[in-house]
Design a protein around this motif. Structure first.
Motif, PDB file in Angstrom:
ATOM      1  N   SER A  42      58.102 -15.252  15.545  1.00 39.59           N
ATOM      2  CA  SER A  42      58.908 -14.459  14.613  1.00 39.59           C
ATOM      3  C   SER A  42      58.435 -14.714  13.211  1.00 39.59           C
ATOM      4  O   SER A  42      57.846 -15.744  12.912  1.00 39.59           O
ATOM      5  N   VAL A  43      58.691 -13.744  12.348  1.00 40.41           N
ATOM      6  CA  VAL A  43      58.276 -13.862  10.960  1.00 40.41           C
ATOM      7  C   VAL A  43      59.434 -13.521  10.063  1.00 40.41           C
ATOM      8  O   VAL A  43      60.330 -12.780  10.438  1.00 40.41           O
ATOM      9  N   SER A  44      59.425 -14.063   8.859  1.00 36.68           N
ATOM     10  CA  SER A  44      60.484 -13.772   7.887  1.00 36.68           C
ATOM     11  C   SER A  44      60.071 -12.608   7.017  1.00 36.68           C
ATOM     12  O   SER A  44      58.893 -12.413   6.721  1.00 36.68           O
ATOM     13  N   LYS A  45      61.054 -11.827   6.606  1.00 33.57           N
ATOM     14  CA  LYS A  45      60.784 -10.783   5.629  1.00 33.57           C
ATOM     15  C   LYS A  45      60.482 -11.411   4.278  1.00 33.57           C
ATOM     16  O   LYS A  45      60.789 -12.568   4.024  1.00 33.57           O
ATOM     17  N   ASN A  46      59.919 -10.630   3.406  1.00 31.13           N
ATOM     18  CA  ASN A  46      59.640 -11.107   2.050  1.00 31.13           C
ATOM     19  C   ASN A  46      60.950 -11.462   1.362  1.00 31.13           C
ATOM     20  O   ASN A  46      61.793 -10.608   1.108  1.00 31.13           O
ATOM     21  N   GLN A  47      61.142 -12.760   1.095  1.00 30.12           N
ATOM     22  CA  GLN A  47      62.403 -13.230   0.523  1.00 30.12           C
ATOM     23  C   GLN A  47      62.650 -12.744  -0.889  1.00 30.12           C
ATOM     24  O   GLN A  47      63.754 -12.861  -1.412  1.00 30.12           O
ATOM     25  N   LYS A  55      63.122   0.679   9.233  1.00 26.87           N
ATOM     26  CA  LYS A  55      63.167   0.108   7.885  1.00 26.87           C
ATOM     27  C   LYS A  55      64.405  -0.736   7.642  1.00 26.87           C
ATOM     28  O   LYS A  55      64.406  -1.628   6.789  1.00 26.87           O
ATOM     29  N   ASP A  56      65.500  -0.469   8.374  1.00 25.59           N
ATOM     30  CA  ASP A  56      66.708  -1.267   8.207  1.00 25.59           C
ATOM     31  C   ASP A  56      66.835  -2.344   9.286  1.00 25.59           C
ATOM     32  O   ASP A  56      67.903  -2.923   9.466  1.00 25.59           O
ATOM     33  N   GLY A  57      65.729  -2.630  10.002  1.00 21.62           N
ATOM     34  CA  GLY A  57      65.706  -3.735  10.936  1.00 21.62           C
ATOM     35  C   GLY A  57      65.495  -3.320  12.377  1.00 21.62           C
ATOM     36  O   GLY A  57      65.156  -2.165  12.669  1.00 21.62           O
ATOM     37  N   ARG A  58      65.698  -4.252  13.258  1.00 26.01           N
ATOM     38  CA  ARG A  58      65.542  -3.992  14.690  1.00 26.01           C
ATOM     39  C   ARG A  58      66.861  -3.653  15.368  1.00 26.01           C
ATOM     40  O   ARG A  58      66.912  -2.812  16.271  1.00 26.01           O
ATOM     41  N   PHE A  59      67.954  -4.274  14.947  1.00 26.04           N
ATOM     42  CA  PHE A  59      69.241  -4.120  15.628  1.00 26.04           C
ATOM     43  C   PHE A  59      70.266  -3.300  14.843  1.00 26.04           C
ATOM     44  O   PHE A  59      71.105  -2.618  15.430  1.00 26.04           O
ATOM     45  N   ARG A  60      70.206  -3.335  13.517  1.00 28.09           N
ATOM     46  CA  ARG A  60      71.183  -2.601  12.709  1.00 28.09           C
ATOM     47  C   ARG A  60      71.118  -1.082  12.900  1.00 28.09           C
ATOM     48  O   ARG A  60      72.162  -0.413  12.859  1.00 28.09           O
ATOM     49  N   CYS A 102      72.257  -8.197   6.873  1.00 25.16           N
ATOM     50  CA  CYS A 102      70.842  -7.993   6.574  1.00 25.16           C
ATOM     51  C   CYS A 102      70.000  -8.761   7.592  1.00 25.16           C
ATOM     52  O   CYS A 102      70.307  -9.918   7.910  1.00 25.16           O
ATOM     53  N   GLU A 103      68.970  -8.129   8.128  1.00 25.92           N
ATOM     54  CA  GLU A 103      68.030  -8.799   9.028  1.00 25.92           C
ATOM     55  C   GLU A 103      66.909  -9.422   8.202  1.00 25.92           C
ATOM     56  O   GLU A 103      66.218  -8.733   7.467  1.00 25.92           O
ATOM     57  N   ARG A 104      66.735 -10.731   8.364  1.00 26.05           N
ATOM     58  CA  ARG A 104      65.721 -11.459   7.602  1.00 26.05           C
ATOM     59  C   ARG A 104      64.577 -11.962   8.471  1.00 26.05           C
ATOM     60  O   ARG A 104      63.488 -12.205   7.975  1.00 26.05           O
ATOM     61  N   ILE A 105      64.829 -12.150   9.759  1.00 23.61           N
ATOM     62  CA  ILE A 105      63.822 -12.643  10.690  1.00 23.61           C
ATOM     63  C   ILE A 105      63.549 -11.546  11.703  1.00 23.61           C
ATOM     64  O   ILE A 105      64.464 -11.091  12.395  1.00 23.61           O
TER      65      ILE A 105
END
Length: 465
Positions: free
Chosen positions: A2-7, A83-88, A219-222
């Protein structure tokens, strides 16, 4: 992987995430609270269908829903990232059909259908709602693993989710029994299909609002690495060998069976044994309200004792208390409620921690297999919960038939003394047995004790450095 989004482009994990995630279960439980408390009795006392038939129909329908949970979880894991994540995105889209199909379960006009048409309608609407609800519930549950990498953040999300469950289901459980009943010409309390439907409309509207808060506050961060593609059969083989996952699923199945049966038997207990809808309100509030009572202390308790350790102990304690209630055979509903409150404190700890348990299992699964599949694992866990709900609905209906419970299309039918006493037995002896089994599974089979969870968390932190 897994990777983190740009913080630099997103806000840090904060109170908005906790509140937003809490509202997800508030929305779910506005719907499920009404269903669990009144759907069975609506079908038996309004539609006039036999409890055994409804129990069998629920079993088959819920089995179908269970496979849908796994399918949705898998699709969520492998579909293209939005663009708004995988689950949202699932929450944004599926809130509409979820709330609308919920209303189909309680349409008053169904009462006037012929029996064969009623049966077909019940099967079709129950399956449709289960399918669309899976498309919002599975992504919602998986969302917590993408909001933060910190174990304490994930534990706090589990607590807030459980508080949301307490608010949604506890609120409906307390208020609805005071609203949905009327008195017939003979002076007996009867369930009103019109009032029940308008309560369903109100719950659907409130759930829709809650889902919007969930979407906009979180917000999805990972995010999962898009290059990772693991075949389903490979994933399933790895999961079958995962002792932590399998034992948690078994424990969750047992507890879910207990709480689902409790939602059915409690309604009949206070409707027929105690004949007191005010006490029913309080009892249904206890089912979820005790979770809110313990929520402020949950973090300290789990840090001090560990999730496995405290949950196994509390479930065993609850089992003993239900056994005491069974042998006392209490006649006064208010004395019964005092002891019931203490018993539900035991199950409340498990309810608070179950979602943190799943996050621990996700982390441990990544350590032992190198695979990160939050949606699939969450879907499989919910598959187990749906199997439990199917068994509970089937068993509940069958047991009511076996003890001779008489259904009615007009309500108010007085049950025999023998039937009433057997309802009391079902409401207390079954939880005592099931909670003891769940406690044993956690204590002697589930491997993720306090020390192991700390080791896994530390390993994953080093892996991401």
């Amino acid at each position: 992987m897994s990777v983190s989004k740009n913080q630099n482009t997103i806000r840090k994990f904060d109170w908005k995430d906790k509140i937003g995630y809490m509202f997800g279960d508030i929305g779910n439980c506005f719907l499920l609270g009404l269903m669990n408390a009144f759907l069975m009795i609506y079908y038996t006392n309004i539609l006039g269908l036999s409890a055994g038939l409804i129990g069998s129909l629920f079993f088959v329908s819920t089995m179908i829903d269970a496979f849908a949970d796994v399918f949705v979880g898998r699709i969520a894991d492998i579909t293209t990232l939005k663009k708004d994540g995988r689950f949202r995105p699932w929450i944004r889209v599926m809130k509409w059909p979820t709330c609308l199909t919920f209303l189909l379960l309680f349409l008053p006009v169904v009462k006037h259908f012929s029996v064969p048409v009623k049966i077909i309608y019940v099967i079709v609407t129950y399956i449709i709602f289960g399918l669309v609800f899976a498309c919002i519930n599975i992504p919602y549950g998986s969302l917590s693993s993408t909001m933060s990498t910190d174990a304490q953040d994930k534990a706090s999300l589990s607590v807030y989710r459980s508080v949301g469950s307490a608010i949604g289901a506890g609120g409906t459980g307390f208020a609805l029994p005071l609203i949905v009943y009327t008195k017939n010409l003979a002076g007996h309390r009867v369930l009103s299909e019109q009032r029940l439907f308008w309560c369903a409309v109100a719950c659907a509207i409130l759930a829709f609002i809650a889902y919007n808060i969930l979407y906009y506050f979180t917000c999805e961060r990972i995010i999962s690495d898009q290059k990772q593609r693991v075949k389903l059969n490979v994933s399933l083989k790895a999961m079958i060998k995962d002792q932590g996952l399998i034992s948690l699923i078994v424990a969750d199945i047992i507890v879910t069976t207990c709480t689902s049966l409790g939602g059915i038997t409690t309604t009949y207990l206070f409707n027929d044994y105690f004949n007191n809808n005010q006490a029913l309100s309080v009892a249904l509030l206890f089912t979820y309200g005790t979770t809110a009572v313990l929520a402020p202390f949950a973090r300290w308790i789990t840090i001090r004792f560990g999730k496995k350790e405290i949950c196994a102990s509390s479930l065993f304690t609850a089992s003993i208390l239900y056994l005491i209630l069974y042998f006392l055979h209490i006649q006064n509903p208010w004395i019964y409620l005092m002891l019931l409150f203490i018993a539900t404190l035991g199950t409340a700890i498990f309810s608070l921690m179950i979602w943190a348990f799943i996050n621990d299992v996700n982390d441990n699964h990544q350590v032992i297999t190198g695979i990160r599949e939050d949606g699939t694992i969450y879907g499989i866990n919910f598959f187990g919960r749906k199997i439990a709900q199917a068994c509970a609905n089937g068993i509940g209906g069958i047991l009511l038939s076996l003890i001779g419970y008489q259904s009615s299309t007009v309500g108010g039918r007085v049950q025999t003394t023998n039937v009433i006493n057997h309802i009391y037995l079902l409401a207390n002896l079954i939880p005592a047995i099931l909670l003891a089994l769940a406690a044993a599974v956690l204590a002697f089979w589930y491997p993720l004790n306090k020390r192991r969870v700390l080791d896994v968390t530390q390993y994953l932190k080093q892996l991401k450095m």
